[in-house]
Design a protein around this motif. Structure first.
Motif, PDB file in Angstrom:
ATOM      1  N   TYR A   1      -8.137  -8.253   5.029  1.00  0.00           N
ATOM      2  CA  TYR A   1      -7.868  -9.344   4.088  1.00  0.00           C
ATOM      3  C   TYR A   1      -6.401  -9.764   4.081  1.00  0.00           C
ATOM      4  O   TYR A   1      -6.064 -10.815   3.540  1.00  0.00           O
ATOM      5  N   PHE A   2      -5.543  -8.926   4.641  1.00  0.00           N
ATOM      6  CA  PHE A   2      -4.108  -9.209   4.588  1.00  0.00           C
ATOM      7  C   PHE A   2      -3.515  -9.123   5.990  1.00  0.00           C
ATOM      8  O   PHE A   2      -3.357  -8.024   6.537  1.00  0.00           O
ATOM      9  N   PRO A   3      -3.197 -10.268   6.608  1.00  0.00           N
ATOM     10  CA  PRO A   3      -2.576 -10.256   7.941  1.00  0.00           C
ATOM     11  C   PRO A   3      -1.288  -9.444   7.921  1.00  0.00           C
ATOM     12  O   PRO A   3      -0.674  -9.248   6.866  1.00  0.00           O
ATOM     13  N   LYS A   4      -0.850  -8.978   9.059  1.00  0.00           N
ATOM     14  CA  LYS A   4       0.319  -8.098   9.144  1.00  0.00           C
ATOM     15  C   LYS A   4       1.558  -8.615   8.404  1.00  0.00           C
ATOM     16  O   LYS A   4       2.229  -7.850   7.709  1.00  0.00           O
ATOM     17  N   PRO A   5       1.892  -9.902   8.531  1.00  0.00           N
ATOM     18  CA  PRO A   5       3.090 -10.359   7.803  1.00  0.00           C
ATOM     19  C   PRO A   5       2.925 -10.298   6.290  1.00  0.00           C
ATOM     20  O   PRO A   5       3.916 -10.362   5.558  1.00  0.00           O
ATOM     21  N   GLN A   6       1.674 -10.180   5.815  1.00  0.00           N
ATOM     22  CA  GLN A   6       1.405 -10.222   4.373  1.00  0.00           C
ATOM     23  C   GLN A   6       1.146  -8.844   3.774  1.00  0.00           C
ATOM     24  O   GLN A   6       0.709  -8.753   2.631  1.00  0.00           O
ATOM     25  N   ARG A   7       1.428  -7.802   4.504  1.00  0.00           N
ATOM     26  CA  ARG A   7       1.211  -6.462   3.960  1.00  0.00           C
ATOM     27  C   ARG A   7       2.392  -5.552   4.283  1.00  0.00           C
ATOM     28  O   ARG A   7       2.978  -5.619   5.358  1.00  0.00           O
ATOM     29  N   THR A   8       2.714  -4.691   3.321  1.00  0.00           N
ATOM     30  CA  THR A   8       3.736  -3.667   3.492  1.00  0.00           C
ATOM     31  C   THR A   8       3.072  -2.315   3.268  1.00  0.00           C
ATOM     32  O   THR A   8       2.523  -2.064   2.192  1.00  0.00           O
ATOM     33  N   LEU A   9       3.101  -1.474   4.290  1.00  0.00           N
ATOM     34  CA  LEU A   9       2.479  -0.159   4.229  1.00  0.00           C
ATOM     35  C   LEU A   9       3.578   0.889   4.205  1.00  0.00           C
ATOM     36  O   LEU A   9       4.533   0.809   4.993  1.00  0.00           O
ATOM     37  N   MET A  10       3.452   1.889   3.332  1.00  0.00           N
ATOM     38  CA  MET A  10       4.502   2.899   3.244  1.00  0.00           C
ATOM     39  C   MET A  10       3.925   4.272   2.941  1.00  0.00           C
ATOM     40  O   MET A  10       2.840   4.402   2.370  1.00  0.00           O
TER      41      MET A  10
ATOM     42  N   GLU B   1       0.837  -1.198   0.000  1.00  0.00           N
ATOM     43  CA  GLU B   1       0.000   0.000   0.000  1.00  0.00           C
ATOM     44  C   GLU B   1       0.871   1.246   0.000  1.00  0.00           C
ATOM     45  O   GLU B   1       1.609   1.510   0.948  1.00  0.00           O
ATOM     46  N   ILE B   2       0.792   2.003  -1.103  1.00  0.00           N
ATOM     47  CA  ILE B   2       1.573   3.229  -1.248  1.00  0.00           C
ATOM     48  C   ILE B   2       0.773   4.396  -0.689  1.00  0.00           C
ATOM     49  O   ILE B   2      -0.423   4.515  -0.919  1.00  0.00           O
ATOM     50  N   GLY B   3       1.432   5.280   0.030  1.00  0.00           N
ATOM     51  CA  GLY B   3       0.749   6.442   0.581  1.00  0.00           C
ATOM     52  C   GLY B   3      -0.261   6.081   1.644  1.00  0.00           C
ATOM     53  O   GLY B   3      -1.335   6.674   1.721  1.00  0.00           O
ATOM     54  N   CYS B   4       0.086   5.133   2.488  1.00  0.00           N
ATOM     55  CA  CYS B   4      -0.833   4.679   3.538  1.00  0.00           C
ATOM     56  C   CYS B   4      -0.811   5.648   4.713  1.00  0.00           C
ATOM     57  O   CYS B   4       0.252   5.971   5.250  1.00  0.00           O
ATOM     58  N   LEU B   5      -1.988   6.113   5.119  1.00  0.00           N
ATOM     59  CA  LEU B   5      -2.099   7.045   6.233  1.00  0.00           C
ATOM     60  C   LEU B   5      -2.533   6.377   7.529  1.00  0.00           C
ATOM     61  O   LEU B   5      -2.308   6.912   8.611  1.00  0.00           O
ATOM     62  N   SER B   6      -3.158   5.213   7.425  1.00  0.00           N
ATOM     63  CA  SER B   6      -3.671   4.540   8.620  1.00  0.00           C
ATOM     64  C   SER B   6      -3.350   3.050   8.579  1.00  0.00           C
ATOM     65  O   SER B   6      -3.513   2.404   7.540  1.00  0.00           O
ATOM     66  N   PRO B   7      -2.913   2.475   9.705  1.00  0.00           N
ATOM     67  CA  PRO B   7      -2.642   1.037   9.756  1.00  0.00           C
ATOM     68  C   PRO B   7      -3.902   0.211   9.965  1.00  0.00           C
ATOM     69  O   PRO B   7      -3.830  -1.006  10.114  1.00  0.00           O
TER      70      PRO B   7
END
Length: 336
Positions: free
Chosen positions: A155-164, A142-148
């Motif tokens: 749909y995507f557990p923490k190990p399966q998502r990259t937020l930036m 997720e590009i330009g993510c403002l909220s975790p």
């Protein structure tokens, strides 16, 4: 004799307090330190002002106008800069104002019959058999993510998502990172199946920079296509023909939706621009190897889900006038 002159009454204090509550913050510190959502009018003003100043700054840099660069940089700083812009954006995506844009993506996942990972499949991590049943092995960038806590994260557990984001508001959960300097993972196993680019492309100040961002996203999608092929190849033969990933209503395999890009833009970027229409955007995306899966147009935003199928002509697109008119904006995408 008793005087009939009435005493002058003081105005209720509450009315003065309510007026003070409606006063807009006059400094960047007032904007960035308060945690309460900003008034909608202030949010819109901050966002428009920030985009306009960024655009003028980009033009000044191209023209090497040092005086204008200094003035515009100072203006961005005194108005709160990127942090104030993000506060305004966060306020704009609050639940009281419609929620974050990924709600639309979740609605589309439901339409496509894409199931959420179960707790059991989450624990498995790399269980190849479960990847054909849900998204337990699928990865989100997720590009330009403002909220975790955006809706799609369910749909995507923490190990399966990259937020930036360029300026992370949540350093522990959102990576402070310029996407254009974020490299494609060397291994397909570390790649991403879907990229969310919501209200990010319009933030890029130049038309050619927007084209470069789409090309960089496509580099990730090319790897993701290999990731999909590898995943299918690793499945047991008896799992390749089962119906565990088939949408019963449409009869289609939901896994064929991936790899994909969720793209969100302000609606005027494609409905009221001299240089970009929805037809032209679709031409650009098709030339890069995408097929449109879903589209939603609202008064303010336009949402797309693009499936990457590979190939494409990789055609170049210049800035050319498509819809003349004095009241149109100049938003454009240039692919070089």
């Amino acid at each position: 004799m008793t005087s009939t002159k009435s005493k002058k009454r003081r105005k209720p204090t509450s009315s003065l307090l309510s007026r003070r509550k409606n006063v807009l913050p006059s400094s960047s510190s007032a904007i960035t330190t308060t945690k309460a959502p900003l008034p909608s009018k202030l949010s819109r003003t901050l966002i428009r002002s920030h985009h306009t100043t960024q655009k003028r700054l980009s033009q000044a840099i191209q023209q090497n106008d040092t005086t204008a660069i200094a003035e515009l940089t100072s203006k961005l700083s005194t108005s709160g800069g990127l942090e104030a812009y993000q506060r305004a954006s966060v306020s704009g995506q609050s639940s009281k104002r419609g929620g974050d844009s990924s709600k639309i993506l979740v609605d589309w996942f439901i339409e496509l019959g894409i199931p959420k990972p179960t707790p059991r499949s989450n624990n498995g991590g790399n269980n190849s058999s479960s990847s054909n049943c849900d998204l337990s092995n699928y990865r989100l960038l997720e590009i330009g993510c403002l909220s975790p806590t955006n809706t799609i994260h369910s749909y995507f557990p923490k190990p399966q998502r990259t937020l930036m984001d360029l300026n992370s508001l949540h350093p522990d959960e959102i990576l402070k990172q310029d996407f254009m300097e974020f490299p494609v993972p060397k291994r397909a196993d570390d790649g991403y199946d879907i990229i969310s680019c919501s209200l990010v492309l319009n933030y890029v100040p130049t038309p050619s920079g927007r084209g470069d961002m789409l090309k960089h996203i496509t580099s990730f999608m090319e790897q993701a296509l290999e990731r999909r092929r590898k995943r299918l190849k690793s499945l047991p033969k008896n799992n390749k023909n089962n119906n565990s990933s088939t949408n019963k209503e449409t009869g289609t395999d939901w896994t064929s939706t991936f790899p994909a890009v969720f793209l969100v833009l302000p609606a005027p970027c494609v409905t009221n621009s001299r240089y970009l229409t929805e037809d032209r955007l679709q031409e650009i995306m098709i030339s890069m190897g995408y097929e449109m899966v879903r589209r939603k147009l609202s008064p303010k935003l336009v949402y797309y889900l693009w499936k990457f199928v590979g190939g494409g002509s990789r055609k170049k697109y210049k800035k050319s006038e498509l819809l003349p008119g004095g009241k149109r904006n100049n938003f454009a995408i240039v692919v070089e």
